[in-house]
Design an enzyme around this catalytic site. Structure first.
Site, short mmCIF file in Angstrom:
data_model
loop_
_atom_site.label_atom_id
_atom_site.label_comp_id
_atom_site.label_asym_id
_atom_site.label_seq_id
_atom_site.Cartn_x
_atom_site.Cartn_y
_atom_site.Cartn_z
N SER A 1 0.83 -1.20 0.00
CA SER A 1 0.00 0.00 0.00
C SER A 1 0.87 1.26 0.00
CB SER A 1 -0.96 -0.02 1.19
OG SER A 1 -1.90 1.02 1.12
N ASP B 1 -1.95 6.34 -4.31
CA ASP B 1 -0.80 5.63 -3.75
C ASP B 1 -0.36 4.48 -4.67
OD1 ASP B 1 -2.89 3.89 -3.27
OD2 ASP B 1 -2.26 3.39 -1.23
N ASP C 1 -0.59 1.22 -4.90
CA ASP C 1 -1.55 0.21 -5.37
C ASP C 1 -2.90 0.82 -5.72
OD1 ASP C 1 -2.27 0.78 -2.78
OD2 ASP C 1 -2.44 -1.29 -2.12
N ASP D 1 -5.34 2.33 -4.23
CA ASP D 1 -6.59 2.15 -3.49
C ASP D 1 -6.88 3.35 -2.59
OD1 ASP D 1 -4.66 1.69 -1.55
OD2 ASP D 1 -5.56 -0.16 -0.79
#
Length: 584
Positions: free
Chosen positions: A144, A312, A314, A316
């Site tokens: 993340s 960010d 990834d 999400d």
């Protein structure tokens, strides 16, 4: 085995190319203890750690072991589950593709079919692909928004949400029985992602098929239907200026693709466009942090843009900067972004006559109560769930089954948002699309987003939310946090910073103790959280992080003006930090 025995075992069994790294720490007692005392924990959020050799870290051996545990669990579900397979996705972090390929090879060797993405993809596209392809599970290689030294392994169930606690416990049982070495791997000539770049439907080896553009197109087509103001976009989309930064992550292609398909002009931050596992332009690849959007704000000043969007690694989580009344850029926090989006979605449905009678939104227990006020205005129900987007996903699944409510929006204060039911995790692609569209909608009416936010505060109260993470380093970090939480459970507080405590909810005990001594049960699952309700929609909360040795303190205040709300917030935050420090 103790840490020294574990170290020797690894020295004897790792591949030749890894022996030098282990030899370099042979006489470093601190490093040996850190790496070889405790296995990297695997929970409902998967596992996450620094990239290094050792049982406490992310490396090809811990990834293979986790994958073997997942494989063995899927095999117990039968041949149909094995044939449905597992979606494997990954972001731009160091070792992400290597870990994804290792995962695919372990699953394939165990007879489980694998759908491996040909290039980096965001979390929401992994979640979507699981449901779209009818897979039994999914794995996303990502840490993340953590620093560059980290990577992680997230596991999803067949509904596209993070795997349930019950299923996770079974996977962990298999992992615990699995050695770190000697795990079978399917044979493939692929060693580099460039060898599968752009391929779709390609058989990489037995049980592994590469997926790409067909899944992408299905995802794009699905989320296009979530657009609420196409007429406004048609009128102003080409003339407005939006700045976007993927912060070196996986969001670049999907976010720019969706904005282009909608007809919204966007300027991309070139320095942060391409994948970079070192995230060299930021201290942390976290859109919550001010420096992450600095280059975007600089580009916005040069181009005359009023809005900066950042996602960010990834993709999400989404961060936003907008201009205030004086024309200077301000960063919105996750609560403010979510409130604006929720208000926009409910308002547009109400205006178009498409707002369901059983409309509902879902937020976490540490997310602003401004959401409750907005939802009540539109007649929508609000449901509070535990921290973690998987609990929002559970509500979507429940309502699809029983029809009690129609899910319209879910969000958490940590910059995660979801509109639509195509995915069961945070979706910064959809959030970016809708935020850009919302900007078009208000621009078309001569209203600035900052002014709309101030209208919400003036109507419902000035809600200010802050959070602080206190890190506990070392092997005893988790024990320190546990001691603090135990001490706080035993301590009765009548006031915090001079503000009377109306009730104390201990979610581990699943009880609420009111100021008059009355005790009532909570309506939330058991978890390690303590929350104090202070009345007037104000509260404070303390909980350990689920993925890191950090204790999180949340404070939410509300007053008739911003200055008073901030004063109360700072006083409460300071009092809680002092209390935690005294306990430690």
């Amino acid at each position: 085995m103790d840490y020294k025995d574990n170290y020797r075992h690894w020295c004897e069994n790792v591949a030749d190319e890894h022996k030098q790294e282990l030899a370099a720490i042979a006489h470093d007692e601190t490093e040996l203890r850190e790496r070889f005392t405790l296995p990297l924990a695997f929970g409902t959020a998967g596992m996450r750690g620094t990239i290094a050799l050792g049982i406490s870290n992310m490396n090809v051996y811990t990834v293979a072991r986790a994958s073997k545990g997942l494989c063995d669990y899927i095999c117990t579900l039968g041949k149909d589950a094995m044939a449905r397979g597992v979606v494997v996705s990954y972001d731009t972090r160091r070792m992400s593709f290597e870990f994804a390929l290792t995962t695919a090879r372990v699953l394939a060797a165990g007879g489980v079919r694998v759908h491996l993405f040909e290039d980096v993809r965001p979390v929401p596209m992994c979640s979507f692909a699981i449901r779209h392809l009818g897979a039994i599970a999914g794995v996303m290689i990502t840490a993340s928004h953590n620093p560059k030294e980290y990577n992680g392994y997230k596991v999803y169930g067949e509904d596209g949400a993070q795997m349930s606690p019950e299923a996770t416990a079974k996977v962990v049982e298999f992992i615990d029985k699995t050695p770190y070495f000697g795990i079978p791997l399917a044979q493939t000539a692929c060693t580099d992602r460039s060898q599968i770049d752009g391929k779709d439907g390609y058989a990489l080896c037995d049980n592994v098929v590469v997926i790409g553009k067909r899944v992408d197109e299905a995802y794009y087509t699905t989320i296009e239907r979530l657009s609420l103001s196409p007429d406004a976009v048609a009128r102003v989309g080409k003339s407005i200026r939006i700045v976007y930064s993927p912060i070196h992550g996986s969001g670049y292609k999907p976010v720019t693709t969706m904005l282009a398909r909608m007809g919204i002009a966007v300027n991309v931050v070139e320095e942060q466009r391409d994948p970079d596992p070192d995230f060299s332009t930021v201290a942390m690849p976290n859109p919550e942090q001010p420096d992450a959007l600095e280059l975007g704000i600089a580009l916005a000043d040069r181009t005359g843009s009023d809005i900066v969007i950042g996602t960010d690694p990834d993709c999400d989580r989404m961060g936003i900067a907008i201009r205030d009344g004086a024309g200077a850029f301000v960063l919105l926090n996750g609560n403010q972004i979510g409130a604006l989006l929720m208000d926009y979605i409910l308002m547009r449905h109400a205006q178009e006559g498409t707002l369901p009678a059983n409309a509902a939104v879902v937020k976490t227990i540490v997310t602003t109560r401004l959401a409750d006020k907005i939802a009540a205005h539109y007649g929508a129900s609000v449901y509070n769930v535990l921290t973690g987007f998987k609990f929002i996903g559970e509500k979507i699944k429940q309502w699809e089954s029983d029809g009690a409510h129609t899910f319209l929006f879910g969000y958490e204060e940590s910059y995660g948002y979801l509109s639509g039911t195509h995915a069961r995790d945070k979706d910064a692609v959809v959030a970016s699309m809708l935020f850009a569209e919302m900007y078009c909608y208000y621009s078309d009416r001569g209203v600035r987003l900052y002014d709309r936010l101030q209208e919400l505060f003036a109507t419902y109260g000035y809600f200010i939310e802050t959070s602080k993470s206190i890190a506990f380093r070392g092997l005893d970090g988790m024990d320190k946090m546990a001691r603090i939480m135990t001490a706080m459970r035993r301590t009765a507080l009548s006031q915090i910073a001079g503000i009377a405590v109306r009730s104390k909810a201990d979610l581990a005990a699943q009880t609420i103790v009111y100021a008059d001594g009355t005790v009532a049960p909570t309506d939330l699952p058991k978890t390690d959280v303590i929350r104090y309700d202070l009345g007037n929609d104000e509260w404070v909360c303390v909980r350990p992080s689920g993925t890191e040795p950090k204790l999180k303190i949340y404070v939410s205040t509300c007053a008739a003006d911003a200055q008073e709300s901030m004063r109360r917030n700072r006083a409460l935050q300071s009092a809680l930090e002092i209390l935690v420090g005294q306990v430690d």
